[in-house]
Design an enzyme around this catalytic site. Structure first.
Site, PDB file in Angstrom:
ATOM      1  N   PRO A   1       1.021  -0.879  -0.526  1.00 31.18           N
ATOM      2  CA  PRO A   1       0.209  -0.012   0.126  1.00 31.18           C
ATOM      3  C   PRO A   1       0.800   1.086   0.380  1.00 31.18           C
ATOM      4  CG  PRO A   1       0.415  -1.360   1.990  1.00 31.18           C
ATOM      5  CD  PRO A   1       1.166  -1.822   0.675  1.00 31.18           C
TER       6      PRO A   1
ATOM      7  N   CYS B   1      -0.645  29.466 -14.956  1.00 28.87           N
ATOM      8  CA  CYS B   1      -1.133  29.630 -16.076  1.00 28.87           C
ATOM      9  C   CYS B   1      -1.800  28.545 -16.875  1.00 28.87           C
ATOM     10  CB  CYS B   1      -0.315  30.476 -16.876  1.00 28.87           C
ATOM     11  SG  CYS B   1       0.252  31.715 -16.125  1.00 28.87           S
TER      12      CYS B   1
HETATM   13  N1  LLP Z   1       3.232  -1.669  -6.408  1.00 28.11           N
HETATM   14  C1  LLP Z   1       3.363  -0.807  -7.345  1.00 28.11           C
HETATM   15  C2  LLP Z   1       4.230  -2.011  -8.037  1.00 28.11           C
HETATM   16  C3  LLP Z   1       3.360   0.483  -7.599  1.00 28.11           C
HETATM   17  O1  LLP Z   1       3.442   0.753  -9.014  1.00 28.11           O
HETATM   18  C4  LLP Z   1       1.896   1.455  -7.108  1.00 28.11           C
HETATM   19  C5  LLP Z   1       1.883   2.959  -7.243  1.00 28.11           C
HETATM   20  C6  LLP Z   1       2.202   1.084  -5.727  1.00 28.11           C
HETATM   21  C7  LLP Z   1       2.612  -0.188  -5.312  1.00 28.11           C
HETATM   22  C8  LLP Z   1       1.202   1.456  -4.621  1.00 28.11           C
HETATM   23  O2  LLP Z   1      -0.383   1.674  -5.218  1.00 28.11           O
HETATM   24  P1  LLP Z   1      -0.788   2.388  -3.995  1.00 28.11           P
HETATM   25  O3  LLP Z   1      -1.355   1.754  -2.902  1.00 28.11           O
HETATM   26  O4  LLP Z   1      -0.689   3.723  -3.432  1.00 28.11           O
HETATM   27  O5  LLP Z   1      -2.242   2.846  -4.784  1.00 28.11           O
HETATM   28  N2  LLP Z   1       0.151   8.965  -8.915  1.00 28.11           N
HETATM   29  C9  LLP Z   1      -0.906   8.226  -9.096  1.00 28.11           C
HETATM   30  C10 LLP Z   1      -0.992   6.519  -8.150  1.00 28.11           C
HETATM   31  C11 LLP Z   1      -0.017   5.999  -9.457  1.00 28.11           C
HETATM   32  C12 LLP Z   1       0.246   4.380  -8.437  1.00 28.11           C
HETATM   33  C13 LLP Z   1       1.880   4.398  -8.894  1.00 28.11           C
HETATM   34  N3  LLP Z   1       2.513   2.812  -8.162  1.00 28.11           N
HETATM   35  C14 LLP Z   1      -2.198   9.128  -8.490  1.00 28.11           C
HETATM   36  O6  LLP Z   1      -1.914   9.591  -8.177  1.00 28.11           O
HETATM   37  O7  LLP Z   1      -3.151   8.258  -8.047  1.00 28.11           O
END
Ligand code: LLP
Length: 441
Positions: A300, A370
């Site tokens: 997570p 902008c």
């Molecule tokens: N593991 C891997 C291999 C990942 O690529 C990611 C996120 C995670 C775990 C963690 O995912 P989470 O639990 O945070 O959902 N910038 C985007 C999210 C990109 C996530 C990239 N990888 C946003 O602002 O929603």
């Protein structure tokens, strides 16, 4: 005694409250006091909420499955203060670049508990990771199998690795944050046969110790079923690879992607529900395909830090276009939170004092950049705002600050951590000198 609404209690940090003057407080500090002391835009992180979320995951998954690691995906907010808390709570952590690794090292994060992800790690980054004694590296490409085998060999190390496979399962989230489908730059596709070839090559590589498989479907995932569907498919693949190439499945990592509630109308499943679904899927696949139960790791990122962070802005100009829209401009925007512009992400916005006052009007909170697409929230109902008012957006703790930029040569905001009525800077506001520091005439 005023209090936050039921829904707001679920999306604001766990220590949030309204004080006697009707001001929102976090960790015992009023937002207005913090804004006065540290300026705006300001990101406030609540230490207790980060610890609370770490424990929810450790307990939620730990109660369902043994042995189990929870690995904080540090890209959601890579800051040494957070890494330190996460380490104290017993979590593991992932990094995806040499830069994130530097932050982990600065926090003294135990190397053995780190996992290095990323679809294009270079020779130097891999070398730095091995030199730090990194626990795991998750391999993402054929290029990396050869490169890492070489880099590890140069150092006389047999590196523990996982292989990232892509199970062609769509988790029904935003196209830009979907990763485990066929048309993705991430991982080895099972469907095309690339994953089988990768297993064969990696198992045969002298300096790599393949300990298991990883996949990550995308983020945020509001449904449970994509996890069990993908787990079943990947474990079936693992069984074939065990029989064909002697693949071990000591470790299994179905990624992260656990959703959080940004707006009251769309609340995610409980962590325990994700845990039950994933644990049951792994156990039943082990039964079916004849595996001993592997070490389970979940990753997570968002769910650990999103709720802990609240962004605070000051209102500047207000533009009313009769019968069209009211634009309330604030002193931040896409430079500190690009998520609305990039993914159409929604946020709750509250005035920092007397947040539920009436009358209310529908306004669009615009940024100061902008770009017409620069906004924080569209058409949200708020009490009548005046220039100088403070507004805040809860659930801003994940992926806002890390994706911040200096667009329009703005300085990135200060970040404070609050606890028991005390606030400490965990990142100072940038200055004009910082902006000039890297440019040469
Ligand atoms: N593991 C891997 C291999 C990942 O690529 C990611 C996120 C995670 C775990 C963690 O995912 P989470 O639990 O945070 O959902 N910038 C985007 C999210 C990109 C996530 C990239 N990888 C946003 O602002 O929603």
């Amino acid at each position: 005694m005023p209090s936050l609404s039921q829904t707001d209690q679920e999306i604001f940090p766990v220590t949030s409250d309204l004080n006697d003057s009707g001001e929102i407080t976090i960790g015992g500090c009023s937002i207005s006091q913090l804004a006065e002391e540290f300026g705006t835009p300001l990101y406030i992180y609540d230490e207790e909420t980060i610890r609370h979320m770490c424990r929810q995951f450790m307990r939620g998954f730990g109660n369902e499955y043994e042995p189990c690691h929870v690995e904080y995906s540090s890209k959601a907010f890579s800051n040494p203060a957070v890494a330190k808390i996460v380490a104290e709570e017993g979590l593991h952590m992932d990094v995806v670049t040499g830069g994130e690794l530097v932050f982990a090292k600065a926090a003294g994060f135990p190397a053995e508990r780190l996992n290095f992800h990323g679809n294009n790690k270079d020779r130097q980054e891999l070398g730095e990771a091995i030199d730090y004694g990194i626990g795991r590296i998750t391999i993402d490409s054929f290029y990396e199998i050869e490169l890492l085998n070489d880099v590890a060999g140069e150092r006389g190390v047999r590196q523990k690795v996982l292989l990232r496979v892509s199970p062609s399962v769509d988790p029904h989230t935003h196209m830009l944050t979907t990763t485990g489908v066929l048309d993705s730059k991430f991982g080895f596709s099972i469907e095309t046969g690339a994953a089988a070839e990768a297993v064969e090559k990696a198992v045969a590589a002298e300096n790599l110790d393949v300990v298991g498989l990883h996949f990550h479907l995308g983020s945020p995932i509001f449904e449970l079923e994509p996890y069990s569907q993908a787990i079943d498919y990947v474990m079936q693949f693992a069984a074939e690879m065990r029989d064909r190439h002697g693949l071990k499945l000591d470790e299994f990592n179905p990624g992260g992607g656990f959703a959080v509630g940004y707006v009251g109308e769309e609340l995610p499943p409980q962590i325990t529900e994700y845990a039950t679904e994933i644990a049951q899927a792994v156990r039943s696949a082990c039964d079916r395909f004849g595996f001993d139960e592997p070490l389970l790791t979940v990753e997570p990122g968002r769910a650990i830090v999103a709720r802990a962070g609240v962004a605070v802005y000051q209102v500047g100009g207000i533009k009313r276009i009769p019968n069209v829209r009211v634009y309330v401009s604030v002193d931040g925007g896409m430079g500190d939170n690009i998520r609305p512009a990039l993914y159409s992400s929604e946020y709750t916005v509250r005035r920092a004092y007397d947040p539920y006052a009436t009358p209310q009007e529908k306004v669009t909170i615009a940024g100061k950049y902008c770009e017409s697409g620069d906004y924080i929230a569209r058409d949200v109902d708020l009490p009548l705002l005046e220039s100088g008012d403070l507004v805040c957006t809860p659930t801003s703790g994940a992926y806002s600050v890390p994706m911040a930029s200096n667009y329009n040569m703005t300085t990135r905001p200060a970040i404070v951590m609050v606890k028991d009525g005390q606030a400490r800077l965990i990142r100072r506001r940038e200055t004009y000198e910082d902006l000039l520091a890297t440019s040469l005439v």
